[in-house]
Design a protein around this motif. Structure first.
Motif, PDB file in Angstrom:
ATOM      1  N   GLU A   1       0.821  -1.221   0.000  1.00 45.48           N
ATOM      2  CA  GLU A   1       0.000   0.000   0.000  1.00 45.48           C
ATOM      3  C   GLU A   1       0.849   1.262   0.000  1.00 45.48           C
ATOM      4  OE1 GLU A   1      -2.314  -0.789   3.481  1.00 45.48           O
ATOM      5  OE2 GLU A   1      -3.447  -2.375   2.435  1.00 45.48           O
ATOM      6  N   THR A   2       2.047   1.158   0.598  1.00 45.08           N
ATOM      7  CA  THR A   2       2.859   2.371   0.761  1.00 45.08           C
ATOM      8  C   THR A   2       3.816   2.601  -0.405  1.00 45.08           C
ATOM      9  OG1 THR A   2       2.832   1.827   3.109  1.00 45.08           O
ATOM     10  CG2 THR A   2       4.300   3.599   2.436  1.00 45.08           C
ATOM     11  N   TRP A   3       4.505   1.545  -0.852  1.00 41.38           N
ATOM     12  CA  TRP A   3       5.599   1.740  -1.824  1.00 41.38           C
ATOM     13  C   TRP A   3       5.231   1.403  -3.265  1.00 41.38           C
ATOM     14  CZ3 TRP A   3       7.653   4.746   1.163  1.00 41.38           C
ATOM     15  CH2 TRP A   3       7.978   4.423   2.474  1.00 41.38           C
ATOM     16  N   CYS A   4       4.131   0.682  -3.455  1.00 45.91           N
ATOM     17  CA  CYS A   4       3.700   0.400  -4.831  1.00 45.91           C
ATOM     18  C   CYS A   4       2.183   0.346  -4.911  1.00 45.91           C
ATOM     19  CB  CYS A   4       4.360  -0.851  -5.383  1.00 45.91           C
ATOM     20  SG  CYS A   4       4.661  -2.176  -4.194  1.00 45.91           S
ATOM     21  N   PRO A   5       1.529   1.431  -4.460  1.00 45.71           N
ATOM     22  CA  PRO A   5       0.066   1.428  -4.444  1.00 45.71           C
ATOM     23  C   PRO A   5      -0.467   1.290  -5.864  1.00 45.71           C
ATOM     24  CG  PRO A   5       0.915   3.653  -4.060  1.00 45.71           C
ATOM     25  CD  PRO A   5       2.100   2.721  -4.041  1.00 45.71           C
ATOM     26  N   GLY A   6      -1.463   0.441  -6.034  1.00 49.19           N
ATOM     27  CA  GLY A   6      -2.052   0.279  -7.373  1.00 49.19           C
ATOM     28  C   GLY A   6      -1.447  -0.885  -8.133  1.00 49.19           C
ATOM     29  N   ALA A   7      -0.282  -1.400  -7.689  1.00 47.36           N
ATOM     30  CA  ALA A   7       0.293  -2.575  -8.373  1.00 47.36           C
ATOM     31  C   ALA A   7      -0.635  -3.773  -8.125  1.00 47.36           C
ATOM     32  CB  ALA A   7       1.684  -2.864  -7.814  1.00 47.36           C
ATOM     33  N   LYS A   8      -0.669  -4.677  -9.130  1.00 50.04           N
ATOM     34  CA  LYS A   8      -1.585  -5.833  -9.024  1.00 50.04           C
ATOM     35  C   LYS A   8      -0.779  -7.101  -8.698  1.00 50.04           C
ATOM     36  CE  LYS A   8      -5.476  -3.912 -10.824  1.00 50.04           C
ATOM     37  NZ  LYS A   8      -5.088  -2.541 -10.467  1.00 50.04           N
ATOM     38  N   VAL A   9      -1.338  -7.957  -7.855  1.00 45.56           N
ATOM     39  CA  VAL A   9      -0.664  -9.225  -7.532  1.00 45.56           C
ATOM     40  C   VAL A   9      -0.437  -9.994  -8.828  1.00 45.56           C
ATOM     41  CG1 VAL A   9      -0.901 -11.462  -6.380  1.00 45.56           C
ATOM     42  CG2 VAL A   9      -1.592  -9.371  -5.191  1.00 45.56           C
ATOM     43  N   GLY A  10       0.802 -10.411  -9.056  1.00 43.31           N
ATOM     44  CA  GLY A  10       1.155 -11.165 -10.266  1.00 43.31           C
ATOM     45  C   GLY A  10       1.641 -10.274 -11.398  1.00 43.31           C
ATOM     46  N   GLY A  11       1.399  -8.966 -11.268  1.00 45.20           N
ATOM     47  CA  GLY A  11       1.799  -8.048 -12.347  1.00 45.20           C
ATOM     48  C   GLY A  11       3.141  -7.383 -12.058  1.00 45.20           C
ATOM     49  N   ILE A  12       3.755  -6.836 -13.124  1.00 47.91           N
ATOM     50  CA  ILE A  12       5.007  -6.091 -12.939  1.00 47.91           C
ATOM     51  C   ILE A  12       4.709  -4.817 -12.146  1.00 47.91           C
ATOM     52  CG2 ILE A  12       6.774  -4.738 -14.164  1.00 47.91           C
ATOM     53  CD1 ILE A  12       6.842  -6.947 -16.255  1.00 47.91           C
ATOM     54  N   ILE A  13       5.588  -4.504 -11.219  1.00 47.66           N
ATOM     55  CA  ILE A  13       5.361  -3.340 -10.348  1.00 47.66           C
ATOM     56  C   ILE A  13       5.784  -2.075 -11.087  1.00 47.66           C
ATOM     57  CG2 ILE A  13       5.957  -2.311  -8.123  1.00 47.66           C
ATOM     58  CD1 ILE A  13       6.510  -5.169  -7.121  1.00 47.66           C
ATOM     59  N   ASN A  14       4.810  -1.511 -11.784  1.00 49.06           N
ATOM     60  CA  ASN A  14       5.132  -0.373 -12.649  1.00 49.06           C
ATOM     61  C   ASN A  14       4.252   0.808 -12.269  1.00 49.06           C
ATOM     62  OD1 ASN A  14       5.844   1.265 -14.754  1.00 49.06           O
ATOM     63  ND2 ASN A  14       4.557   0.206 -16.267  1.00 49.06           N
ATOM     64  N   THR A  15       4.475   1.345 -11.070  1.00 54.30           N
ATOM     65  CA  THR A  15       3.648   2.473 -10.624  1.00 54.30           C
ATOM     66  C   THR A  15       4.507   3.748 -10.678  1.00 54.30           C
ATOM     67  OG1 THR A  15       4.145   2.752  -8.259  1.00 54.30           O
ATOM     68  CG2 THR A  15       2.822   0.811  -8.867  1.00 54.30           C
ATOM     69  N   PRO A  16       3.872   4.919 -10.585  1.00 57.10           N
ATOM     70  CA  PRO A  16       4.657   6.166 -10.616  1.00 57.10           C
ATOM     71  C   PRO A  16       5.696   6.247  -9.497  1.00 57.10           C
ATOM     72  CG  PRO A  16       2.305   6.613 -10.888  1.00 57.10           C
ATOM     73  CD  PRO A  16       2.419   5.155 -10.552  1.00 57.10           C
ATOM     74  N   LEU A  17       5.514   5.464  -8.422  1.00 58.05           N
ATOM     75  CA  LEU A  17       6.496   5.488  -7.324  1.00 58.05           C
ATOM     76  C   LEU A  17       7.670   4.555  -7.570  1.00 58.05           C
ATOM     77  CD1 LEU A  17       4.461   5.600  -3.981  1.00 58.05           C
ATOM     78  CD2 LEU A  17       5.727   7.434  -5.096  1.00 58.05           C
ATOM     79  N   ASN A  18       7.598   3.801  -8.689  1.00 63.46           N
ATOM     80  CA  ASN A  18       8.649   2.797  -8.957  1.00 63.46           C
ATOM     81  C   ASN A  18       9.281   2.999 -10.333  1.00 63.46           C
ATOM     82  OD1 ASN A  18       6.030   1.111  -7.597  1.00 63.46           O
ATOM     83  ND2 ASN A  18       7.920   1.165  -6.434  1.00 63.46           N
ATOM     84  N   PRO A  19       9.877   4.190 -10.549  1.00 62.45           N
ATOM     85  CA  PRO A  19      10.461   4.445 -11.867  1.00 62.45           C
ATOM     86  C   PRO A  19      11.651   3.535 -12.156  1.00 62.45           C
ATOM     87  CG  PRO A  19      11.104   6.149 -10.290  1.00 62.45           C
ATOM     88  CD  PRO A  19      10.084   5.293  -9.605  1.00 62.45           C
ATOM     89  N   ILE A  20      11.861   3.275 -13.447  1.00 62.37           N
ATOM     90  CA  ILE A  20      13.071   2.553 -13.865  1.00 62.37           C
ATOM     91  C   ILE A  20      14.243   3.529 -13.719  1.00 62.37           C
ATOM     92  CG2 ILE A  20      14.249   1.514 -15.852  1.00 62.37           C
ATOM     93  CD1 ILE A  20      11.574   0.351 -16.721  1.00 62.37           C
TER      94      ILE A  20
END
Ligand SMILES: O=C(O)CCC(=O)C(=O)O
Length: 269
Positions: free
Chosen positions: A247-266
């Motif tokens: 909830e804190t570091w990758c909100p909106g990421a889906k279980v099983g999916g690549i963690i590609n949220t605005p808080l997790n830039p490449i």
């Protein structure tokens, strides 16, 4: 702005360094940053930590975890001038090469300020807290001053990612006691060394590590950047800490999916 050059210039890791990390799952590397860069970020990060550190409870009234350090997270979202360090291509490329992945994303950053008189950081493995599907995770631990043994530099049990016992323990008195006991009956070396200015370490999510107390009169100032494989997928959380991290570091990421949220830039690759 010479620090920008330093932060983005390529650091060429040797084959030996990559092999060392692969075996031991940690490495200390000197002269990654120059003194000017370290001094610059010491100033701005310390200012931000002081601003955020309101209502601080006295050390004597905190538990073991609370005595270990002041912990301020994702400062790159709070203070634009801290971003260049967190987005450093140099450090991100080192993280990717050590893990032998094509690219890395940010999981989150955190400042870890061990106060004068601050206590130990108990033995633990970070990945206990993370809802991440593989072990392709690494933390860059970046001291913002020279860090002698008396200040509590980060210590590692080399190769201890192979030990499964103790992985399920959160940081505290119990993890210190149980993991210490477990590690004592292995041949994995316990590495306790000071850090020079500009020296940083990398440790993977499952390697056991700790730090001693800070017996000096100065704060041990450290910034950390936690990287994950750019293709890291979210796993279903296995404990409250992992649910909270999702909830804190990758909100909106889906279980099983690549963690590609605005808080997790490449950050590299
Ligand atoms: O800075 C410390 O004392 C502990 C750091 C740590 O455990 C980490 O960065 O994973």
């Amino acid at each position: 702005m010479d620090y920008l050059k330093n932060l983005n210039e390529k650091y060429s890791l040797s084959k030996d360094q990559i092999a060392f990390y692969k075996k031991n799952k940690f490495i200390k590397i000197k002269q990654v940053l120059n003194e000017e860069t370290v001094t610059h970020f010491n100033k701005i990060i310390t200012k931000k930590v002081a601003e955020l550190n309101i209502g601080n409870v006295p050390l004597s009234q905190r538990n073991t975890y609370g005595k270990a350090f002041l912990q301020m997270m994702n400062l790159w979202t709070e203070e634009e001038t801290i971003q260049p360090l967190i987005f450093s291509k140099r450090i991100a490329q080192m993280a990717a090469e050590l893990m032998q992945v094509e690219g890395v994303r940010l999981y989150h950053d955190q400042a870890l300020y061990k106060e004068a008189g601050g206590g130990i950081t108990p033995w633990h493995a970070d990945q206990y807290y993370w809802p991440l599907a593989t072990d392709k995770t690494v933390t860059a631990w970046i001291p913002l001053q020279v860090t002698p043994l008396e200040m509590g530099p980060l210590e590692f049990c080399a190769g201890s990612h192979q030990i499964l016992e103790g992985r399920d323990l959160s940081i505290g008195d119990e993890s210190e006691k149980i993991i210490e006991k477990r590690l004592k009956v292995t041949d994995f070396p316990h590495i306790i060394e000071p850090f020079d200015v500009g020296e940083i370490s990398f440790h993977s999510g499952w390697v056991f590590h700790r730090a001693g107390s800070n017996t000096t009169e100065h704060i041990r100032k450290v910034m950390t950047i936690i990287y994950m494989d750019k293709d890291m997928r979210l796993k279903a959380p296995e404990n409250v800490g992992q649910k909270n991290d999702w909830e804190t570091w990758c909100p909106g990421a889906k279980v099983g999916g690549i963690i590609n949220t605005p808080l997790n830039p490449i950050l590299y690759g």
